[in-house]
Design an enzyme around this catalytic site. Structure first.
Site, PDB file in Angstrom:
ATOM      1  N   ASN A 147      49.435  28.780  31.320  1.00 24.58           N
ATOM      2  CA  ASN A 147      49.439  30.245  31.246  1.00 24.58           C
ATOM      3  C   ASN A 147      50.407  30.903  32.228  1.00 24.58           C
ATOM      4  OD1 ASN A 147      48.039  29.935  33.635  1.00 24.58           O
ATOM      5  ND2 ASN A 147      46.055  30.548  32.799  1.00 24.58           N
ATOM      6  N   ARG A 286      45.593  36.150  43.655  1.00 26.70           N
ATOM      7  CA  ARG A 286      44.181  36.097  44.032  1.00 26.70           C
ATOM      8  C   ARG A 286      43.857  37.335  44.862  1.00 26.70           C
ATOM      9  NH1 ARG A 286      43.688  33.233  40.343  1.00 26.70           N
ATOM     10  NH2 ARG A 286      42.942  31.090  40.250  1.00 26.70           N
ATOM     11  N   HIS A 334      40.053  39.961  34.824  1.00 27.87           N
ATOM     12  CA  HIS A 334      41.000  38.834  34.986  1.00 27.87           C
ATOM     13  C   HIS A 334      41.405  38.305  33.596  1.00 27.87           C
ATOM     14  CE1 HIS A 334      41.820  34.946  37.527  1.00 27.87           C
ATOM     15  NE2 HIS A 334      42.809  35.235  36.717  1.00 27.87           N
TER      16      HIS A 334
END
Ligand code: NAD
Length: 413
Positions: A147, A286, A334
């Protein structure tokens, strides 16, 4: 017979399967660095289907049933009474996705006495205590590159969303039923000519810079390892020896570094204060690279003109998480690495890893993070400079489950 426990995100609220917008997805045949795409013996899904939610089962049901294996799929992952925690002691394999992480801290790994393999369906295994996995001889694998381009595309979208003021303009015509051009454009700029900085030039960072170059921006980057000179020349990159140097000289920042001890809360009041007034930050790496409340403060004072991203901590975040309501945000759940296109690749990669495991055959080196009690494959190359996993960040308790995350240090490949 093996027991495979998969933690997947919940189905759509309107039920499964959803009404798909398109009938097919383009076939991607290669990755930019020459790594080959996942190659299981077969797949039992049509690329483009929703595979990452509970009913999608990552397309694994038929294959595992045929082999006489047990597949348990749940989205109930947090807390001692969760299905995940109840099923864990008898599981041989755990699968989860970073979008809905099945946190595997040391205590949970201790309870999982049968556990031999942990698969991240996607990229990024920081939801697993890798030191504990190493001590127990558990293999950790992920679907490297599946991805990366998905995330780079998403970052492009978020940069444009912020700079051009897309979300509020959209809301003027939809939620407000208005035609408020002046309100919409009073925070809208062109990206062309801006200084854009990329923190970490790994798989995603480089893919992003290649896509940004045609916008006529001035590209800057910082990484602990410098890119080859020909890549810098081709893309017109300005390399900065330090994050601070880059942060002071850019209008837009996109973050693609891993969460490590070095990057944990890297962007605090002090570093945000060194940026140009009115900077934009996009973070699809993150959440804990940011000091959560410093971001909110910087948006309120105008030091930041906008913040966008798809990574939060914990995941899912609490209903009153301040990033849901802070001004000038373009946050989503997300999702950047779990487009339907990405799902087809990482579901196939997950099956490839499972086939190897169940056949007692080696798992592809580039998928390995931990094996035989040590970092291995991509884990050894990308996640550490000294070959060891370093202990992680906040250990925040997500619904009574401590995410005792291990922060690693990927290297440029
Ligand atoms: P990668 O391993 O290809 O690249 C990481 C880069 O970070 C390397 O070039 C490395 O040298 C650099 N780096 C490491 N520590 C650094 C530091 N302290 N300062 C500067 N540079 C540093 O990784 P990638 O595939 O490009 O992924 C990057 C991150 O994106 C991952 O850590 C992952 O957590 C995140 N990710 C998010 C999604 C999503 O869906 N949002 C999907 C995939 C990956």
């Amino acid at each position: 017979m093996s027991k495979i426990l998969a933690v997947l995100y919940p189905d759509p609220v309107d039920g499964y399967p959803p009404a798909y917008a398109r009938d097919s997805i383009p076939a991607v045949t290669d990755y930019p660095d020459g790594q080959t795409l996942p190659s299981p013996t077969a797949v039992d899904f049509t690329p483009g289907e929703l595979l990452g939610s509970v009913s999608g089962e990552l397309g694994l049901r038929k294959f595992l049933d045929a082999g006489g294996h047990e597949l348990v799929v749940t989205s109930d992952k947090d807390g001692p009474d969760s299905v995940f925690e109840r099923e864990l002691p008898s599981a041989d394999v755990v699968i989860s996705q970073p979008f809905w992480p099945g946190y595997l801290d040391a205590a949970r790994i201790e309870k999982a006495q049968n556990l031999k393999l942990v698969i991240t369906a996607g990229i990024g295994s920081d939801h697993v205590d890798l030191d504990a996995a190493m001590r127990r001889g558990i293999t950790v694998a992920e679907v490297t590159y599946s991805n990366s381009i998905s995330v780079a595309e998403h970052a492009i979208m978020l940069i444009l969303d912020l700079v051009r003021n897309f979300v509020p303009s959209h809301e003027w015509v939809t939620a407000e039923r208005g035609w408020n051009i002046a309100d919409s454009v009073s925070r809208s700029y062109d990206l062309e000519g801006m200084d854009v900085g990329v923190l970490a030039a790994g798989r995603i960072g480089v893919a992003l810079m290649k896509r940004l170059a045609p916008f006529g921006v001035h590209l800057h980057y910082h990484d602990r390892r410098r890119l080859p000179a020909d890549v810098e020349r081709e893309l017109g990159l300005v390399f900065h020896e330090s994050v601070e140097s880059m942060a002071k000289n850019i209008d837009v920042l996109s973050i693609h570094a891993p969460l490590t001890n070095e990057t944990h809360h890297l962007f605090d009041d002090e570093l945000l204060g060194k940026m140009r007034r009115g900077s934009y930050i996009v973070n699809t790496a993150r959440a804990e690279i940011m000091d959560r409340d410093a971001v909110v403060r910087a948006l309120h004072t105008g030091q930041l003109a906008g913040y966008a991203g798809d990574v939060w901590y914990p995941q899912p975040p609490e209903a009153d998480h301040p990033w849901r309501t802070m001004p000038h945000n373009a946050m989503t759940p997300h999702i950047s690495g779990t487009s339907l296109s990405a799902q087809a690749r990482y579901a196939a990669g997950t099956r490839e890893i499972l086939e190897s495991f169940l056949d007692n055959a080696p798992i592809r080196d580039e998928y390995l993070i931990v094996e035989g009690g040590a970092l291995a494959g991509t884990g050894a190359k990308s996640y550490s400079t000294d070959g060891s996993a370093s202990p992680g960040s906040s250990g925040h308790s997500a619904n009574a489950v401590t995410a005792d995350r291990k922060c690693l240090s990927p290297a440029f490949d």
